[in-house]
Design a protein around this motif. Structure first.
Motif, PDB file in Angstrom:
ATOM      1  N   VAL A 143     -20.970 -13.290  47.779  1.00 22.43           N
ATOM      2  CA  VAL A 143     -21.409 -14.651  47.453  1.00 22.43           C
ATOM      3  C   VAL A 143     -21.298 -14.892  45.950  1.00 22.43           C
ATOM      4  O   VAL A 143     -21.829 -14.118  45.148  1.00 22.43           O
ATOM      5  CB  VAL A 143     -22.861 -14.887  47.917  1.00 22.43           C
ATOM      6  CG1 VAL A 143     -23.288 -16.324  47.607  1.00 22.43           C
ATOM      7  CG2 VAL A 143     -23.008 -14.601  49.404  1.00 22.43           C
ATOM      8  N   GLY A 144     -20.613 -15.962  45.585  1.00 20.42           N
ATOM      9  CA  GLY A 144     -20.480 -16.331  44.176  1.00 20.42           C
ATOM     10  C   GLY A 144     -21.708 -17.088  43.696  1.00 20.42           C
ATOM     11  O   GLY A 144     -22.095 -18.097  44.288  1.00 20.42           O
ATOM     12  N   VAL A 145     -22.346 -16.589  42.634  1.00 22.06           N
ATOM     13  CA  VAL A 145     -23.545 -17.218  42.064  1.00 22.06           C
ATOM     14  C   VAL A 145     -23.442 -17.209  40.541  1.00 22.06           C
ATOM     15  O   VAL A 145     -22.625 -16.495  39.963  1.00 22.06           O
ATOM     16  CB  VAL A 145     -24.837 -16.487  42.498  1.00 22.06           C
ATOM     17  CG1 VAL A 145     -25.064 -16.597  43.989  1.00 22.06           C
ATOM     18  CG2 VAL A 145     -24.796 -15.013  42.078  1.00 22.06           C
ATOM     19  N   PHE A 146     -24.306 -17.990  39.903  1.00 21.04           N
ATOM     20  CA  PHE A 146     -24.363 -17.998  38.443  1.00 21.04           C
ATOM     21  C   PHE A 146     -25.162 -16.796  37.938  1.00 21.04           C
ATOM     22  O   PHE A 146     -26.058 -16.299  38.622  1.00 21.04           O
ATOM     23  CB  PHE A 146     -25.025 -19.272  37.930  1.00 21.04           C
ATOM     24  CG  PHE A 146     -24.127 -20.482  37.959  1.00 21.04           C
ATOM     25  CD1 PHE A 146     -22.883 -20.464  37.353  1.00 21.04           C
ATOM     26  CD2 PHE A 146     -24.538 -21.654  38.585  1.00 21.04           C
ATOM     27  CE1 PHE A 146     -22.062 -21.588  37.364  1.00 21.04           C
ATOM     28  CE2 PHE A 146     -23.728 -22.771  38.607  1.00 21.04           C
ATOM     29  CZ  PHE A 146     -22.487 -22.744  37.993  1.00 21.04           C
ATOM     30  N   SER A 147     -24.858 -16.404  36.710  1.00 27.37           N
ATOM     31  CA  SER A 147     -25.626 -15.328  36.066  1.00 27.37           C
ATOM     32  C   SER A 147     -26.577 -15.869  35.018  1.00 27.37           C
ATOM     33  O   SER A 147     -27.472 -15.157  34.543  1.00 27.37           O
ATOM     34  CB  SER A 147     -24.670 -14.333  35.392  1.00 27.37           C
ATOM     35  OG  SER A 147     -23.969 -14.961  34.327  1.00 27.37           O
ATOM     36  N   ASP A 148     -26.390 -17.151  34.643  1.00 29.72           N
ATOM     37  CA  ASP A 148     -27.115 -17.681  33.478  1.00 29.72           C
ATOM     38  C   ASP A 148     -27.621 -19.101  33.694  1.00 29.72           C
ATOM     39  O   ASP A 148     -27.668 -19.896  32.770  1.00 29.72           O
ATOM     40  CB  ASP A 148     -26.208 -17.639  32.249  1.00 29.72           C
ATOM     41  CG  ASP A 148     -24.936 -18.470  32.416  1.00 29.72           C
ATOM     42  OD1 ASP A 148     -24.657 -18.902  33.554  1.00 29.72           O
ATOM     43  OD2 ASP A 148     -24.231 -18.699  31.413  1.00 29.72           O
ATOM     44  N   LYS A 149     -27.997 -19.403  34.930  1.00 30.88           N
ATOM     45  CA  LYS A 149     -28.479 -20.752  35.203  1.00 30.88           C
ATOM     46  C   LYS A 149     -29.820 -20.700  35.943  1.00 30.88           C
ATOM     47  O   LYS A 149     -29.924 -21.056  37.105  1.00 30.88           O
ATOM     48  CB  LYS A 149     -27.452 -21.538  36.023  1.00 30.88           C
ATOM     49  CG  LYS A 149     -27.766 -23.029  36.094  1.00 30.88           C
ATOM     50  CD  LYS A 149     -26.683 -23.798  36.843  1.00 30.88           C
ATOM     51  CE  LYS A 149     -27.016 -25.281  36.893  1.00 30.88           C
ATOM     52  NZ  LYS A 149     -26.014 -26.078  37.623  1.00 30.88           N
ATOM     53  N   PRO A 150     -30.867 -20.235  35.251  1.00 32.30           N
ATOM     54  CA  PRO A 150     -32.186 -20.250  35.893  1.00 32.30           C
ATOM     55  C   PRO A 150     -32.661 -21.692  36.062  1.00 32.30           C
ATOM     56  O   PRO A 150     -32.317 -22.546  35.238  1.00 32.30           O
ATOM     57  CB  PRO A 150     -33.068 -19.487  34.895  1.00 32.30           C
ATOM     58  CG  PRO A 150     -32.389 -19.667  33.566  1.00 32.30           C
ATOM     59  CD  PRO A 150     -30.915 -19.731  33.877  1.00 32.30           C
ATOM     60  N   PRO A 151     -33.404 -22.003  37.114  1.00 29.23           N
ATOM     61  CA  PRO A 151     -33.916 -21.087  38.141  1.00 29.23           C
ATOM     62  C   PRO A 151     -33.034 -21.018  39.399  1.00 29.23           C
ATOM     63  O   PRO A 151     -33.511 -20.638  40.455  1.00 29.23           O
ATOM     64  CB  PRO A 151     -35.273 -21.720  38.467  1.00 29.23           C
ATOM     65  CG  PRO A 151     -35.013 -23.203  38.318  1.00 29.23           C
ATOM     66  CD  PRO A 151     -34.027 -23.344  37.198  1.00 29.23           C
ATOM     67  N   PHE A 152     -31.762 -21.367  39.276  1.00 23.39           N
ATOM     68  CA  PHE A 152     -30.888 -21.409  40.457  1.00 23.39           C
ATOM     69  C   PHE A 152     -30.122 -20.113  40.682  1.00 23.39           C
ATOM     70  O   PHE A 152     -29.983 -19.647  41.803  1.00 23.39           O
ATOM     71  CB  PHE A 152     -29.936 -22.604  40.340  1.00 23.39           C
ATOM     72  CG  PHE A 152     -30.658 -23.905  40.250  1.00 23.39           C
ATOM     73  CD1 PHE A 152     -31.129 -24.516  41.387  1.00 23.39           C
ATOM     74  CD2 PHE A 152     -30.910 -24.496  39.026  1.00 23.39           C
ATOM     75  CE1 PHE A 152     -31.845 -25.709  41.310  1.00 23.39           C
ATOM     76  CE2 PHE A 152     -31.623 -25.684  38.940  1.00 23.39           C
ATOM     77  CZ  PHE A 152     -32.094 -26.288  40.084  1.00 23.39           C
ATOM     78  N   GLY A 153     -29.616 -19.538  39.606  1.00 25.10           N
ATOM     79  CA  GLY A 153     -28.931 -18.263  39.708  1.00 25.10           C
ATOM     80  C   GLY A 153     -28.888 -17.603  38.345  1.00 25.10           C
ATOM     81  O   GLY A 153     -28.362 -18.180  37.392  1.00 25.10           O
ATOM     82  N   TYR A 154     -29.484 -16.414  38.231  1.00 20.98           N
ATOM     83  CA  TYR A 154     -29.492 -15.722  36.946  1.00 20.98           C
ATOM     84  C   TYR A 154     -29.747 -14.236  37.176  1.00 20.98           C
ATOM     85  O   TYR A 154     -30.177 -13.820  38.265  1.00 20.98           O
ATOM     86  CB  TYR A 154     -30.551 -16.301  36.008  1.00 20.98           C
ATOM     87  CG  TYR A 154     -31.988 -16.134  36.484  1.00 20.98           C
ATOM     88  CD1 TYR A 154     -32.796 -15.116  35.984  1.00 20.98           C
ATOM     89  CD2 TYR A 154     -32.528 -17.009  37.422  1.00 20.98           C
ATOM     90  CE1 TYR A 154     -34.118 -14.977  36.415  1.00 20.98           C
ATOM     91  CE2 TYR A 154     -33.839 -16.867  37.857  1.00 20.98           C
ATOM     92  CZ  TYR A 154     -34.632 -15.852  37.348  1.00 20.98           C
ATOM     93  OH  TYR A 154     -35.923 -15.706  37.781  1.00 20.98           O
ATOM     94  N   VAL A 155     -29.473 -13.435  36.148  1.00 18.59           N
ATOM     95  CA  VAL A 155     -29.722 -12.002  36.194  1.00 18.59           C
ATOM     96  C   VAL A 155     -30.952 -11.722  35.344  1.00 18.59           C
ATOM     97  O   VAL A 155     -30.989 -12.089  34.162  1.00 18.59           O
ATOM     98  CB  VAL A 155     -28.514 -11.209  35.676  1.00 18.59           C
ATOM     99  CG1 VAL A 155     -28.821  -9.710  35.681  1.00 18.59           C
ATOM    100  CG2 VAL A 155     -27.279 -11.495  36.528  1.00 18.59           C
ATOM    101  N   ASP A 156     -31.979 -11.096  35.950  1.00 17.38           N
ATOM    102  CA  ASP A 156     -33.227 -10.862  35.219  1.00 17.38           C
ATOM    103  C   ASP A 156     -33.116  -9.646  34.297  1.00 17.38           C
ATOM    104  O   ASP A 156     -32.058  -9.016  34.186  1.00 17.38           O
ATOM    105  CB  ASP A 156     -34.409 -10.744  36.184  1.00 17.38           C
ATOM    106  CG  ASP A 156     -34.337  -9.492  37.064  1.00 17.38           C
ATOM    107  OD1 ASP A 156     -33.560  -8.565  36.748  1.00 17.38           O
ATOM    108  OD2 ASP A 156     -35.078  -9.443  38.072  1.00 17.38           O
ATOM    109  N   SER A 157     -34.211  -9.336  33.622  1.00 20.12           N
ATOM    110  CA  SER A 157     -34.208  -8.246  32.641  1.00 20.12           C
ATOM    111  C   SER A 157     -33.967  -6.885  33.267  1.00 20.12           C
ATOM    112  O   SER A 157     -33.617  -5.925  32.565  1.00 20.12           O
ATOM    113  CB  SER A 157     -35.552  -8.234  31.884  1.00 20.12           C
ATOM    114  OG  SER A 157     -36.634  -8.076  32.801  1.00 20.12           O
ATOM    115  N   ASN A 158     -34.131  -6.790  34.583  1.00 19.06           N
ATOM    116  CA  ASN A 158     -33.877  -5.527  35.288  1.00 19.06           C
ATOM    117  C   ASN A 158     -32.475  -5.472  35.890  1.00 19.06           C
ATOM    118  O   ASN A 158     -32.138  -4.539  36.622  1.00 19.06           O
ATOM    119  CB  ASN A 158     -34.913  -5.325  36.404  1.00 19.06           C
ATOM    120  CG  ASN A 158     -36.313  -5.166  35.858  1.00 19.06           C
ATOM    121  OD1 ASN A 158     -36.533  -4.444  34.889  1.00 19.06           O
ATOM    122  ND2 ASN A 158     -37.272  -5.854  36.464  1.00 19.06           N
ATOM    123  N   GLY A 159     -31.673  -6.507  35.578  1.00 17.10           N
ATOM    124  CA  GLY A 159     -30.313  -6.524  36.077  1.00 17.10           C
ATOM    125  C   GLY A 159     -30.179  -7.007  37.509  1.00 17.10           C
ATOM    126  O   GLY A 159     -29.125  -6.839  38.129  1.00 17.10           O
TER     127      GLY A 159
END
Length: 291
Positions: free
Chosen positions: A54-70
């Motif tokens: 599934v393709g998602v964003f890595s930098d668009k909170p709160p919809f799709g992002y990578v948290d501090s734990n990766g």
């Protein structure tokens, strides 16, 4: 002499035949490559693989992002996990592929993902390239700007620079309707909002759901234009012609709608950002169908 001519003729004919076969071989190989690059993952392929991509964003909170734990987090991510759970029996059997806005179509066309769920707004232009499932969210455009020079009307942008993301509906909207407004375009959301903070543009246009969330966590900025253009919808997309997966997603959205799952995903991911200032019914589409 006649024998020599016969030998030469045989050699020439043989050479032509070999060249013909080689040409056919190359053509077949090319066709095979073309078919390979155009491959589409069936439900059986996904089950055999044991992962849905599934393709998602890595930098668009709160919809799709990578948290501090990766780890992948966000509204789109929660829905994708549910898809994996119902299709493969475990929500962890999802492979998140991080995409930028401008690549949301190409990752489907190149079969790098099975579904694009990166806050993907349905448009007529995109429908020509991908197949959209039923929607799960409503959205329009919004404009955020510094409190000290608040933009409350598009007319105030004349002679100023507006920041947008490449490949977004905001970019397309202003290029079509306001070609005289200068656009500063960036690939990533982080670049876009940093440009606004640095004062490189007078304002930033994006999905209103995005700018409302960002302004709430960044003091000194306000969404002066909360609704712009027509109301659109956000939906999962699959590769053009992948009807089997498309039908499965539509059935899945209908089924999880019976338990108000999209509202639950909103409560877990979006409400902590929006609080009570936004009604979930103004954003969420349950069961894949607009009321």
């Amino acid at each position: 002499m006649k024998n020599i001519k016969k030998v030469l003729a045989a050699v020439i004919v043989g050479t032509l035949l070999v060249g013909s076969f080689v040409g056919c071989s190359k053509s077949t190989t090319s066709d095979d490559k073309s078919k390979s690059s155009a491959a589409t993952s069936s439900l059986e392929d996904i089950k055999k693989r044991g992962k849905i991509r599934v393709g998602v964003f890595s930098d668009k909170p709160p919809f799709g992002y990578v948290d501090s734990n990766g780890k992948n987090q966000g509204f789109d991510v929660e829905i994708a996990k549910r898809f994996a759970k119902d299709l493969l029996g475990d929500e962890s059997k999802v492979e998140f592929v991080l995409v930028e806005a401008a690549a949301r179509v190409s990752v489907l066309e190149s079969n790098k993902v099975d579904i694009t769920m990166a806050n993907f707004t349905v448009t007529d232009e995109r429908k020509q390239k991908v197949d959209f499932a039923n929607p799960y969210m409503k959205v329009s455009l919004g404009i955020v700007s510094p409190d000290g020079a608040l933009i409350t009307s598009v007319d105030q942008l004349k002679g100023k620079k507006l920041i947008v993301n490449k490949g977004t509906t905001a970019e397309a909207y202003f290029m079509k309707n306001y070609p005289d407004i200068e656009l500063l375009k960036y690939d990533q959301n982080t670049e876009t909002f940093e440009a606004l903070k640095d004062g490189r543009g007078a304002a930033l246009a994006h999905d209103n759901t995005e700018v409302l969330a960002w302004a709430k966590s960044n003091k000194g900025f306000t969404v002066g234009v909360p609704t712009l253009g027509s109301q659109d919808t956000i939906a999962p997309a699959v590769k053009k012609g992948n009807k089997e997966l498309l039908d499965w997603i539509n059935t899945e959205l209908e089924n999880i709608g019976k338990e108000n799952f999209i509202h639950k995903a909103y409560e877990d991911t979006l409400k902590p950002v929006y609080g009570d200032s936004v009604s979930p019914d103004n954003l969420v589409i349950e069961g894949g169908k607009l009321k």
